[in-house]
Design a protein around this motif. Structure first.
Motif, PDB file in Angstrom:
ATOM      1  N   GLU A 110       0.678  -7.298 -31.119  1.00 17.95           N
ATOM      2  CA  GLU A 110       0.743  -5.310 -30.502  1.00 17.95           C
ATOM      3  C   GLU A 110       0.763  -5.075 -29.040  1.00 17.95           C
ATOM      4  O   GLU A 110       0.228  -6.624 -28.182  1.00 17.95           O
ATOM      5  CB  GLU A 110      -0.458  -4.648 -30.659  1.00 17.95           C
ATOM      6  N   LYS A 111       1.149  -4.170 -28.402  1.00 17.15           N
ATOM      7  CA  LYS A 111       0.609  -4.023 -26.954  1.00 17.15           C
ATOM      8  C   LYS A 111      -1.074  -3.655 -26.487  1.00 17.15           C
ATOM      9  O   LYS A 111      -1.097  -2.578 -27.493  1.00 17.15           O
ATOM     10  CB  LYS A 111       1.744  -3.013 -26.338  1.00 17.15           C
ATOM     11  N   ILE A 112      -1.398  -4.006 -25.267  1.00 13.12           N
ATOM     12  CA  ILE A 112      -3.247  -3.907 -25.929  1.00 13.12           C
ATOM     13  C   ILE A 112      -3.489  -2.262 -25.192  1.00 13.12           C
ATOM     14  O   ILE A 112      -3.611  -1.343 -25.575  1.00 13.12           O
ATOM     15  CB  ILE A 112      -3.192  -4.577 -24.321  1.00 13.12           C
ATOM     16  N   SER A 113      -1.920  -1.252 -24.680  1.00 12.01           N
ATOM     17  CA  SER A 113      -1.818   0.235 -24.589  1.00 12.01           C
ATOM     18  C   SER A 113      -1.693   0.523 -26.059  1.00 12.01           C
ATOM     19  O   SER A 113      -2.424   1.716 -26.010  1.00 12.01           O
ATOM     20  CB  SER A 113      -0.022   0.576 -23.682  1.00 12.01           C
ATOM     21  N   ASP A 114      -1.437  -0.475 -26.767  1.00 19.16           N
ATOM     22  CA  ASP A 114      -1.365   0.833 -28.128  1.00 19.16           C
ATOM     23  C   ASP A 114      -2.102   0.511 -29.090  1.00 19.16           C
ATOM     24  O   ASP A 114      -2.487   1.223 -29.622  1.00 19.16           O
ATOM     25  CB  ASP A 114      -0.103   0.216 -29.327  1.00 19.16           C
ATOM     26  N   LEU A 146      -4.762   0.815 -27.513  1.00 24.44           N
ATOM     27  CA  LEU A 146      -6.481   1.114 -26.401  1.00 24.44           C
ATOM     28  C   LEU A 146      -6.089   2.580 -27.758  1.00 24.44           C
ATOM     29  O   LEU A 146      -6.933   3.214 -27.349  1.00 24.44           O
ATOM     30  CB  LEU A 146      -6.037   1.757 -25.415  1.00 24.44           C
ATOM     31  N   ASP A 147      -3.825   3.087 -27.648  1.00 25.52           N
ATOM     32  CA  ASP A 147      -4.534   4.312 -27.931  1.00 25.52           C
ATOM     33  C   ASP A 147      -5.627   4.660 -29.595  1.00 25.52           C
ATOM     34  O   ASP A 147      -5.768   5.506 -30.272  1.00 25.52           O
ATOM     35  CB  ASP A 147      -3.401   4.673 -28.417  1.00 25.52           C
ATOM     36  N   LEU A 148      -5.214   3.612 -30.461  1.00 24.92           N
ATOM     37  CA  LEU A 148      -5.712   3.742 -31.658  1.00 24.92           C
ATOM     38  C   LEU A 148      -7.614   3.871 -31.541  1.00 24.92           C
ATOM     39  O   LEU A 148      -8.117   4.147 -32.767  1.00 24.92           O
ATOM     40  CB  LEU A 148      -5.187   2.975 -32.235  1.00 24.92           C
ATOM     41  N   LEU A 149      -8.021   3.141 -30.380  1.00 25.01           N
ATOM     42  CA  LEU A 149      -9.712   3.540 -30.474  1.00 25.01           C
ATOM     43  C   LEU A 149     -10.175   5.009 -30.066  1.00 25.01           C
ATOM     44  O   LEU A 149      -9.815   5.102 -29.207  1.00 25.01           O
ATOM     45  CB  LEU A 149     -10.060   1.874 -29.722  1.00 25.01           C
ATOM     46  N   PRO A 150     -11.599   4.583 -30.203  1.00 29.11           N
ATOM     47  CA  PRO A 150     -12.449   5.609 -29.626  1.00 29.11           C
ATOM     48  C   PRO A 150     -12.246   5.352 -27.855  1.00 29.11           C
ATOM     49  O   PRO A 150     -13.397   4.585 -27.356  1.00 29.11           O
ATOM     50  CB  PRO A 150     -13.561   5.431 -30.431  1.00 29.11           C
ATOM     51  N   HIS A 151     -11.842   6.825 -27.930  1.00 27.91           N
ATOM     52  CA  HIS A 151     -12.305   6.964 -25.602  1.00 27.91           C
ATOM     53  C   HIS A 151     -13.516   6.672 -25.082  1.00 27.91           C
ATOM     54  O   HIS A 151     -13.185   6.298 -23.831  1.00 27.91           O
ATOM     55  CB  HIS A 151     -10.741   8.138 -25.559  1.00 27.91           C
ATOM     56  N   ASP A 152     -14.361   7.056 -26.045  1.00 29.10           N
ATOM     57  CA  ASP A 152     -15.672   7.139 -25.318  1.00 29.10           C
ATOM     58  C   ASP A 152     -16.722   5.905 -25.720  1.00 29.10           C
ATOM     59  O   ASP A 152     -17.912   5.911 -25.126  1.00 29.10           O
ATOM     60  CB  ASP A 152     -16.175   8.272 -26.055  1.00 29.10           C
ATOM     61  N   ALA A 153     -15.643   4.610 -26.059  1.00 32.53           N
ATOM     62  CA  ALA A 153     -16.503   4.015 -26.112  1.00 32.53           C
ATOM     63  C   ALA A 153     -15.742   1.986 -26.260  1.00 32.53           C
ATOM     64  O   ALA A 153     -16.868   1.111 -26.438  1.00 32.53           O
ATOM     65  CB  ALA A 153     -16.606   3.638 -28.582  1.00 32.53           C
ATOM     66  N   PHE A 154     -14.065   2.512 -26.293  1.00 33.26           N
ATOM     67  CA  PHE A 154     -13.803   1.696 -25.670  1.00 33.26           C
ATOM     68  C   PHE A 154     -13.269   1.499 -24.069  1.00 33.26           C
ATOM     69  O   PHE A 154     -12.259   2.932 -23.760  1.00 33.26           O
ATOM     70  CB  PHE A 154     -13.229   0.976 -26.217  1.00 33.26           C
ATOM     71  N   PHE A 155     -13.458   1.190 -22.847  1.00 33.19           N
ATOM     72  CA  PHE A 155     -12.924   1.302 -21.442  1.00 33.19           C
ATOM     73  C   PHE A 155     -11.937  -0.107 -20.900  1.00 33.19           C
ATOM     74  O   PHE A 155     -12.271  -1.436 -21.560  1.00 33.19           O
ATOM     75  CB  PHE A 155     -14.165   1.206 -20.757  1.00 33.19           C
ATOM     76  N   GLN A 156     -11.099  -0.264 -20.803  1.00 33.19           N
ATOM     77  CA  GLN A 156     -10.059  -0.898 -20.174  1.00 33.19           C
ATOM     78  C   GLN A 156     -11.001  -1.474 -18.501  1.00 33.19           C
ATOM     79  O   GLN A 156     -10.597  -0.605 -18.182  1.00 33.19           O
ATOM     80  CB  GLN A 156      -8.433  -0.249 -20.261  1.00 33.19           C
ATOM     81  N   VAL A 157     -10.615  -2.893 -18.783  1.00 32.33           N
ATOM     82  CA  VAL A 157     -11.647  -2.849 -17.667  1.00 32.33           C
ATOM     83  C   VAL A 157     -10.451  -3.904 -16.227  1.00 32.33           C
ATOM     84  O   VAL A 157     -10.950  -4.235 -15.214  1.00 32.33           O
ATOM     85  CB  VAL A 157     -13.027  -4.183 -17.937  1.00 32.33           C
ATOM     86  N   HIS A 158      -9.216  -4.482 -17.156  1.00 32.97           N
ATOM     87  CA  HIS A 158      -8.561  -5.032 -16.443  1.00 32.97           C
ATOM     88  C   HIS A 158      -7.688  -5.221 -17.223  1.00 32.97           C
ATOM     89  O   HIS A 158      -7.592  -4.467 -18.335  1.00 32.97           O
ATOM     90  CB  HIS A 158      -8.862  -6.670 -16.547  1.00 32.97           C
ATOM     91  N   LYS A 159      -6.644  -5.104 -17.084  1.00 35.67           N
ATOM     92  CA  LYS A 159      -4.914  -5.686 -17.058  1.00 35.67           C
ATOM     93  C   LYS A 159      -5.292  -6.280 -19.037  1.00 35.67           C
ATOM     94  O   LYS A 159      -4.309  -6.020 -19.504  1.00 35.67           O
ATOM     95  CB  LYS A 159      -4.058  -5.722 -16.721  1.00 35.67           C
ATOM     96  N   SER A 160      -5.476  -7.035 -18.824  1.00 35.44           N
ATOM     97  CA  SER A 160      -5.848  -8.067 -20.303  1.00 35.44           C
ATOM     98  C   SER A 160      -6.647  -7.805 -20.850  1.00 35.44           C
ATOM     99  O   SER A 160      -6.763  -8.673 -21.714  1.00 35.44           O
ATOM    100  CB  SER A 160      -5.597  -9.000 -19.587  1.00 35.44           C
ATOM    101  N   PHE A 161      -8.095  -6.932 -20.420  1.00 30.59           N
ATOM    102  CA  PHE A 161      -9.370  -6.618 -20.961  1.00 30.59           C
ATOM    103  C   PHE A 161      -9.667  -5.285 -21.775  1.00 30.59           C
ATOM    104  O   PHE A 161      -9.225  -4.265 -21.097  1.00 30.59           O
ATOM    105  CB  PHE A 161      -9.843  -7.398 -20.508  1.00 30.59           C
ATOM    106  N   ILE A 162     -10.249  -5.434 -22.814  1.00 31.95           N
ATOM    107  CA  ILE A 162     -10.737  -3.752 -23.073  1.00 31.95           C
ATOM    108  C   ILE A 162     -11.717  -4.382 -23.867  1.00 31.95           C
ATOM    109  O   ILE A 162     -12.294  -5.223 -24.687  1.00 31.95           O
ATOM    110  CB  ILE A 162     -10.022  -3.231 -24.664  1.00 31.95           C
ATOM    111  N   VAL A 163     -13.186  -3.547 -23.756  1.00 37.97           N
ATOM    112  CA  VAL A 163     -14.306  -3.934 -23.960  1.00 37.97           C
ATOM    113  C   VAL A 163     -15.369  -2.723 -24.700  1.00 37.97           C
ATOM    114  O   VAL A 163     -14.891  -1.635 -24.232  1.00 37.97           O
ATOM    115  CB  VAL A 163     -15.242  -4.373 -23.098  1.00 37.97           C
ATOM    116  N   ALA A 164     -15.880  -3.623 -25.455  1.00 42.50           N
ATOM    117  CA  ALA A 164     -16.856  -1.935 -26.193  1.00 42.50           C
ATOM    118  C   ALA A 164     -17.886  -1.962 -25.250  1.00 42.50           C
ATOM    119  O   ALA A 164     -18.391  -2.735 -25.267  1.00 42.50           O
ATOM    120  CB  ALA A 164     -17.097  -2.576 -27.434  1.00 42.50           C
ATOM    121  N   LYS A 165     -18.785  -0.943 -25.089  1.00 44.39           N
ATOM    122  CA  LYS A 165     -19.602  -0.583 -24.281  1.00 44.39           C
ATOM    123  C   LYS A 165     -20.349  -0.971 -24.718  1.00 44.39           C
ATOM    124  O   LYS A 165     -21.315  -0.991 -24.313  1.00 44.39           O
ATOM    125  CB  LYS A 165     -19.440   1.337 -24.769  1.00 44.39           C
ATOM    126  N   LYS A 166     -21.148  -0.412 -26.331  1.00 44.31           N
ATOM    127  CA  LYS A 166     -21.858  -1.100 -27.251  1.00 44.31           C
ATOM    128  C   LYS A 166     -22.160  -2.290 -27.150  1.00 44.31           C
ATOM    129  O   LYS A 166     -23.507  -2.977 -27.159  1.00 44.31           O
ATOM    130  CB  LYS A 166     -21.653  -0.001 -28.263  1.00 44.31           C
TER     131      LYS A 166
END
Length: 229
Positions: A171-175, A177-197
């Motif tokens: 999958e594409k990382i952007s796709d 990200l679209d499925l994840l809760p936007h208040d709980a997951f942040f893209q912090v790098h072009k290749s990484f998404i992290v869970a805030k908690k």
């Protein structure tokens, strides 16, 4: 559990959609409806959270039927007619599946329901406790979003690292990200998404999550600071 009905005048469409639904444990079948009149009666007598709706039906067309409903359930359109897609999105449908559609595409549509804050069966479903179904190694893996630590893009794939396992998905990382809760997951790098908690520390241009070190991209750092402030 998401309670659903299928509205379609073709028996083979019912067989395909129900077969796909039977493979997913979070969907509960209510009734087959072969026209809009039958569907109206079903909605009066049953709690329904999701409709799989065909458009070209006798008596009353799909969107005409949808406009008669005061408080419609979630709707996924299933049709052979691409030209009505824009009209469908104006009616706030969840997704528009163009026949014939495969199981992978079907799962993406269901994930859009799982990834949104909604009321299902009169129970408030928190984004933090929702699930995603990810296809990996020719099988579907259910992942609780609150167990995801971070996601890393690697070529044409993403690696989803959870508290229990690592799952490789095409999958594409952007796709994702679209499925994840936007208040709980942040893209912090072009290749990484992290869970805030699950963030332990933020030090300079890196994030520490358990024993993992995640880089922070320059273009993402300012946005990250705003989100965390």
């Amino acid at each position: 559990m998401i309670k659903y009905i299928i509205i379609d005048d073709e028996h083979i469409a019912h067989d395909i959609i129900k077969g796909y639904c039977d493979a997913l444990p979070n969907l509960s079948f209510v009734q087959h409806c072969y026209d809009a009149i039958e569907a109206m009666e079903c909605l009066r007598n049953h709690q329904v959270d999701l409709i799989f709706l065909d458009l070209n039906m006798p008596k009353l067309k799909g969107f005409e039927f949808l406009r008669t409903l005061q408080n419609p359930p979630k709707v996924i359109v299933t049709t052979a007619y691409q030209e009505y897609a824009l009209e469908g999105y104006e009616l706030n449908i969840i997704d528009y599946l163009l026949k014939p559609f495969g199981f992978d595409r079907f799962v993406k549509a269901i994930n859009k329901i799982e990834g949104s804050t909604t009321t299902v069966s009169n129970v408030n479903v928190s984004k933090e406790t929702n699930s995603l179904f990810l296809r990996s190694n020719k099988k579907l893996v259910q992942v609780k979003t609150n167990k995801i630590l971070f996601i890393e893009a690697t070529g044409n794939y993403v690696n989803v690292t959870t508290t229990e396992q690592e799952i490789k998905v095409r999958e594409k990382i952007s796709d994702v990200l679209d499925l994840l809760p936007h208040d709980a997951f942040f893209q912090v790098h072009k290749s990484f998404i992290v869970a805030k908690k699950h963030i332990n520390e933020i030090e300079g241009n890196r994030i520490l999550i358990r024993d993992f070190v995640i880089p922070i991209g320059k273009t993402y750092k300012l946005n990250l600071n705003k989100l965390l402030s």
